[in-house]
Design an enzyme around this catalytic site. Structure first.
Site, short mmCIF file in Angstrom:
data_model
loop_
_atom_site.label_atom_id
_atom_site.label_comp_id
_atom_site.label_asym_id
_atom_site.label_seq_id
_atom_site.Cartn_x
_atom_site.Cartn_y
_atom_site.Cartn_z
N GLY A 249 0.81 -1.22 0.00
CA GLY A 249 0.00 0.00 0.00
C GLY A 249 0.84 1.27 0.00
O GLY A 249 0.36 2.33 -0.43
N GLU B 199 2.74 -8.45 -1.88
CA GLU B 199 1.47 -9.08 -1.51
C GLU B 199 1.41 -10.58 -1.79
O GLU B 199 0.87 -11.34 -0.98
CB GLU B 199 0.31 -8.38 -2.22
CG GLU B 199 -0.05 -7.03 -1.64
CD GLU B 199 0.76 -5.87 -2.23
OE1 GLU B 199 1.76 -6.14 -2.93
OE2 GLU B 199 0.39 -4.72 -2.00
N1 DAK Z 1 1.60 -3.82 8.89
C1 DAK Z 1 1.60 -3.77 10.23
N2 DAK Z 1 2.70 -3.53 10.95
C2 DAK Z 1 3.84 -3.32 10.29
C3 DAK Z 1 3.91 -3.34 8.87
C4 DAK Z 1 2.70 -3.60 8.16
N3 DAK Z 1 2.64 -3.60 6.83
N4 DAK Z 1 5.18 -3.12 8.51
C5 DAK Z 1 5.88 -2.94 9.65
N5 DAK Z 1 5.08 -3.07 10.73
C6 DAK Z 1 5.45 -2.97 12.14
C7 DAK Z 1 6.16 -4.24 12.61
O1 DAK Z 1 5.24 -5.24 12.94
C8 DAK Z 1 6.91 -3.70 13.81
O2 DAK Z 1 6.00 -3.58 14.88
P1 DAK Z 1 6.43 -3.98 16.39
O3 DAK Z 1 6.90 -5.39 16.31
O4 DAK Z 1 7.56 -3.04 16.72
O5 DAK Z 1 5.20 -3.77 17.20
C9 DAK Z 1 7.30 -2.30 13.40
O6 DAK Z 1 6.42 -1.96 12.33
C10 DAK Z 1 8.72 -2.21 12.88
O7 DAK Z 1 8.87 -3.19 11.86
P2 DAK Z 1 10.05 -4.26 11.85
O8 DAK Z 1 10.51 -4.58 13.23
O9 DAK Z 1 9.62 -5.39 10.99
O10 DAK Z 1 11.19 -3.41 11.13
P3 DAK Z 1 12.37 -3.95 10.21
O11 DAK Z 1 13.26 -2.79 9.97
O12 DAK Z 1 12.98 -5.20 10.78
O13 DAK Z 1 11.68 -4.35 8.84
C11 DAK Z 1 10.20 -4.01 6.95
C12 DAK Z 1 11.06 -3.36 8.05
C13 DAK Z 1 9.42 -2.90 6.23
C14 DAK Z 1 11.10 -4.72 5.94
C15 DAK Z 1 9.24 -5.04 7.61
O14 DAK Z 1 8.53 -4.40 8.68
C16 DAK Z 1 8.22 -5.57 6.66
O15 DAK Z 1 8.52 -6.45 5.84
N6 DAK Z 1 6.98 -5.10 6.80
C17 DAK Z 1 5.87 -5.57 6.01
C18 DAK Z 1 5.97 -5.00 4.62
C19 DAK Z 1 4.88 -5.52 3.75
O16 DAK Z 1 4.79 -6.73 3.48
N7 DAK Z 1 4.05 -4.62 3.31
C20 DAK Z 1 2.96 -4.93 2.41
C21 DAK Z 1 1.76 -5.15 3.21
S1 DAK Z 1 0.52 -5.84 2.20
C22 DAK Z 1 -6.26 -5.31 -0.29
C23 DAK Z 1 -6.03 -4.07 0.28
C24 DAK Z 1 -4.76 -3.67 0.47
C25 DAK Z 1 -3.70 -4.48 0.15
C26 DAK Z 1 -3.94 -5.70 -0.38
C27 DAK Z 1 -5.20 -6.14 -0.63
N8 DAK Z 1 -7.61 -5.71 -0.50
C28 DAK Z 1 -8.44 -5.68 0.59
C29 DAK Z 1 -7.96 -6.25 -1.77
C30 DAK Z 1 -2.38 -4.04 0.47
C31 DAK Z 1 -1.54 -4.93 0.98
C32 DAK Z 1 -0.29 -4.54 1.56
O17 DAK Z 1 0.09 -3.39 1.60
#
Ligand code: DAK
Length: 261
Positions: free
Chosen positions: A108, A131
């Site tokens: 997002g 995703e």
């Molecule tokens: N959601 C919730 N929390 C998140 C987050 C996320 N996307 N990204 C990071 N955080 C939180 C972590 O859980 C952590 O929280 P605490 O443990 O401290 O409570 C805090 O932020 C710091 O993150 P990290 O400890 O993981 O930090 P690092 O530096 O180690 O890693 C990172 C950073 C950005 C590489 C990692 O946090 C990461 O991989 N985050 C997730 C990235 C990701 O996969 N993003 C895409 C999300 S999926 C839809 C609508 C929308 C969407 C899809 C479908 N429909 C309904 C059809 C959209 C989807 C997405 O965006």
């Protein structure tokens, strides 16, 4: 507002997504506040908007995975619609929007940046659509806007592989226009916003409309749209003043700010 900061600086404004503890991930509350903030922009005085994220590490690390994890199909669709409605509002805002991408722009986060007119980023920025690794498709317009911006082949590669790319690669494929150091990023965005805001507001808005709407038309229709928006600039105070200023050979004369919004 708890998760969105908004500051107007003369003729431009800065909107900061402010949920630093979760790397500015978008949950329903953030989307709600974004929606209200965009609705509240004073379009009579603000001529360009900058969107950025709080802190040094992340622009937006995606939709909130915790909130999404328990959704039913119907709730998932509703969450996708909420995000899509807000992003579309940003995309169709009459004034230009610059994304100053200051770190992670994943899922997002990449998608909200692509709803903006122009993307510039810091050298620590990381873009990606992860995703499919989470068992979902991009849901906030990623499949559509990424393909339009960088071409279908590159978009498919990024989306199918879920591989993140760094700032230099984002620049190479045309996802961002320029890369700055972290310290330089916001000043560069502000300089660009102020530069845009100096130009005739009706003309700038008409350019945005012509480009955005024209891209969804065939060339014959698109050219007619351009003609109409070009024509609409005439007889405005700004068109008269801008052209009269050019034609006036008095070198001492200082250009006044354009007035119409
Ligand atoms: N959601 C919730 N929390 C998140 C987050 C996320 N996307 N990204 C990071 N955080 C939180 C972590 O859980 C952590 O929280 P605490 O443990 O401290 O409570 C805090 O932020 C710091 O993150 P990290 O400890 O993981 O930090 P690092 O530096 O180690 O890693 C990172 C950073 C950005 C590489 C990692 O946090 C990461 O991989 N985050 C997730 C990235 C990701 O996969 N993003 C895409 C999300 S999926 C839809 C609508 C929308 C969407 C899809 C479908 N429909 C309904 C059809 C959209 C989807 C997405 O965006």
């Amino acid at each position: 507002m708890e998760f969105v900061l908004y500051e107007q600086k003369g003729t431009y404004a800065i909107l900061t997504i402010n949920r630093e503890k979760a790397l500015n991930a978008l949950n329903s509350a953030v989307l709600e506040e974004l929606d209200k903030t965009i609705d509240g922009i004073d379009l009579q005085t603000v001529r360009c908007l900058i969107v950025t994220g709080a802190g040094q590490k992340s622009f937006v690390a995606g939709a909130d995975i915790g909130e999404m994890s328990g959704l039913t199909k119907a709730q998932g669709e509703a969450f996708g619609k909420k995000g899509n409605d807000v992003f579309r509002k940003l995309e169709t805002l009459p004034i230009p929007v610059i994304a100053a991408v200051n770190g992670f722009a994943l899922g997002g986060g990449c998608e909200i940046s692509m709803s903006c007119d122009i993307r510039i980023c810091s050298d620590n920025a990381v873009f990606g659509q992860p995703e499919v690794g989470l068992g979902i498709t991009p849901g906030f317009g990623g499949t559509q806007r990424l393909a339009r911006l960088v071409g279908a082949g590159m978009a498919k590669q990024m989306i199918y592989t879920a591989r993140n790319i760094k700032a230099d690669e984002a620049l190479r494929i045309g996802l961002v226009n320029a890369v700055y150091t972290q310290e330089e990023l916001l000043p560069a965005a502000e300089k660009m916003a102020a530069g845009i805001a100096k130009n005739a507001p009706i003309a700038v808005r008409n350019c945005k409309k012509a480009i955005n709407e024209g891209l969804d038309m065939d060339m014959d229709e698109a050219i007619v749209l351009e003609e109409k928006l070009f024509g609409a600039c005439f007889e405005t105070e700004d068109q008269r003043y801008g052209m009269a200023f050019f034609l006036d050979k008095n070198k001492e004369k200082v250009k006044e700010p354009f007035k119409n919004c």
